[in-house]
Enzyme design. Structure first.
Site, PDB file in Angstrom:
ATOM      1  N   ASP A  66       4.337 -10.905  -5.274  1.00  0.00           N
ATOM      2  CA  ASP A  66       5.426 -10.640  -4.333  1.00  0.00           C
ATOM      3  C   ASP A  66       5.533 -11.676  -3.221  1.00  0.00           C
ATOM      4  O   ASP A  66       6.063 -11.389  -2.146  1.00  0.00           O
ATOM      5  CB  ASP A  66       5.256  -9.246  -3.716  1.00  0.00           C
TER       6      ASP A  66
ATOM      7  N   ARG B 277       3.654  -1.273  -4.078  1.00  0.00           N
ATOM      8  CA  ARG B 277       4.307  -0.436  -3.063  1.00  0.00           C
ATOM      9  C   ARG B 277       5.708  -0.936  -2.738  1.00  0.00           C
ATOM     10  O   ARG B 277       6.639  -0.153  -2.590  1.00  0.00           O
ATOM     11  CB  ARG B 277       3.472  -0.404  -1.775  1.00  0.00           C
TER      12      ARG B 277
ATOM     13  N   ASP C 112       0.844 -11.831   1.818  1.00  0.00           N
ATOM     14  CA  ASP C 112       1.674 -12.112   2.983  1.00  0.00           C
ATOM     15  C   ASP C 112       0.958 -11.817   4.302  1.00  0.00           C
ATOM     16  O   ASP C 112       1.133 -12.551   5.283  1.00  0.00           O
ATOM     17  CB  ASP C 112       2.993 -11.346   2.902  1.00  0.00           C
TER      18      ASP C 112
ATOM     19  N   ARG D 299      -9.995  -6.319   5.988  1.00  0.00           N
ATOM     20  CA  ARG D 299      -8.805  -6.360   6.837  1.00  0.00           C
ATOM     21  C   ARG D 299      -9.264  -6.307   8.291  1.00  0.00           C
ATOM     22  O   ARG D 299     -10.195  -5.583   8.620  1.00  0.00           O
ATOM     23  CB  ARG D 299      -7.861  -5.206   6.501  1.00  0.00           C
TER      24      ARG D 299
ATOM     25  N   GLY E 146      -6.265  -7.736  -0.129  1.00  0.00           N
ATOM     26  CA  GLY E 146      -6.710  -7.236  -1.427  1.00  0.00           C
ATOM     27  C   GLY E 146      -7.199  -8.353  -2.324  1.00  0.00           C
ATOM     28  O   GLY E 146      -6.630  -9.449  -2.334  1.00  0.00           O
TER      29      GLY E 146
ATOM     30  N   THR F 270      -2.486 -12.517  -5.147  1.00  0.00           N
ATOM     31  CA  THR F 270      -2.199 -11.087  -5.128  1.00  0.00           C
ATOM     32  C   THR F 270      -1.666 -10.657  -6.485  1.00  0.00           C
ATOM     33  O   THR F 270      -0.862 -11.380  -7.089  1.00  0.00           O
ATOM     34  CB  THR F 270      -1.169 -10.726  -4.037  1.00  0.00           C
TER      35      THR F 270
ATOM     36  N   ASP G  33       0.409  -8.393  -7.047  1.00  0.00           N
ATOM     37  CA  ASP G  33       1.785  -7.889  -6.951  1.00  0.00           C
ATOM     38  C   ASP G  33       2.840  -8.949  -7.261  1.00  0.00           C
ATOM     39  O   ASP G  33       4.005  -8.606  -7.497  1.00  0.00           O
ATOM     40  CB  ASP G  33       2.044  -7.332  -5.550  1.00  0.00           C
TER      41      ASP G  33
END
Length: 319
Positions: free
Chosen positions: A129, A171, A103, A72, A11, A125, A127
């Site tokens: 994360d 998510r 990741d 992807r 992303g 990213t 996120d």
């Protein structure tokens, strides 16, 4: 180390272009040739590779998205796909690769490193994360995008005395929902890391009504579940008007904030320095405002920790 490649994968995130710019210009500053690989790992397999120059990255620092595009690649997950990628790197005489992404992108860099090809990962990213760094490129911009949207939604929520359930990305990680909820003054924040009881959300809304408050903002990370379902449950319990806003991909776009631009610049240059120092299989990051690097394989084994202190603070401030 004479030639370096760079790609973005997974992303997109605001600030990726600033990181690309930093890698390209830092490489040229150190008399290295730098090659852009378009369309992520799939583009690497297919050989979408071209040399970049100082002017190639002019006027991109303020742009969202990624000038190298992203995709992807299922093919790259296979041994055959990885060997094709290495052949392309060898064909262009590229000595080291810098990968910007999350990741999944880092797992690809790990595979190449295990096969003897030096890779450095830069966390990009929204996120936030990725373990081992306080912030990822794109998180601050996405956070501000969410806050601006919520501020506007609160205006109309106040005018019509409604409850708004706002769904943000995340998510598996709730950093965006948590930080945005605290910054925007949400009454309840629901994230994947913290189990929630609908009764607690209902009780907060009731307490607000008892003191004269007629509107509420409920912040929900997409990993928790459907915002529409949560809104319907609130409506059934309280018999009040609810509205749902799913911010979606607006969170991934837009001009990066000053923080994301500076962070991208620092991490990009540091990644080049590591390759020049003979390092491989590393991920760069920032902790307590200091540049750090970790073994990329060890980082992928860790679990990203959300801030319990910030979550507890959100509950204190939303009594």
């Amino acid at each position: 180390m004479k030639r370096i490649g760079i790609l973005t994968s997974g992303g997109d995130a605001p600030g990726m272009n600033a990181a690309i710019r930093s890698v390209v210009r830092s490489s040229i500053y150190h008399d290295l040739e730098i090659f852009g690989i378009y369309y992520g790992y799939q583009g690497l397999i297919e050989g979408h590779i071209e040399r970049l120059h100082i002017g190639s990255v002019g006027d991109i620092i303020q742009r969202g998205g990624t000038m190298l595009y992203s995709s992807r690649s299922e093919e790259f997950k296979s041994e055959e796909g990885q060997q094709k990628a290495i052949k392309q790197l060898e064909k262009h005489q590229i000595d080291g690769l810098i990968v910007i992404g999350g990741d999944g992108s880092f797992r690809g860099a790990q595979k190449l490193t295990e096969k003897g090809f030096p890779c450095i990962g830069i966390p990009g990213t929204i996120d936030n994360d990725i373990p081992g760094t306080d912030y990822t490129i794109g998180f601050d911009t996405a956070l501000n995008t969410v806050i601006q949207a919520v501020d506007k939604i609160r205006d109309t929520a106040t005018s019509h005395e409604r409850i708004y359930v706002i769904e943000v990305m995340g998510r598996d990680a709730g950093d965006l929902a948590l930080w945005a909820g605290v910054a925007a003054g949400a009454e309840s924040i629901l994230t994947p890391e913290f189990p929630y009881e609908l009764e607690q959300v209902i009780d907060k809304i009731k307490r607000g009504h008892e003191r004269g408050k007629r509107h509420s903002i409920i912040m929900v990370a997409e990993g928790v579940g459907s915002a529409s379902k949560i809104a319907d449950e609130i409506k059934d319990h309280l018999q009040v008007e609810t509205r749902v806003t799913v911010l979606g991909h607006t969170q991934r776009g837009g001009s990066p904030t000053a923080y994301d631009r500076v962070l991208a610049g620092r991490l990009g240059a540091y990644a080049v320095d590591l390759l020049l120092d003979g390092k491989e299989g590393r991920m760069v990051g920032v902790q307590k405002n200091h540049l750090i690097d970790h073994d990329i394989i060890e980082v992928l084994k860790l679990k990203n920790d959300i801030s319990y202190d910030l979550y507890n603070l959100s509950n204190q401030l939303s009594i």
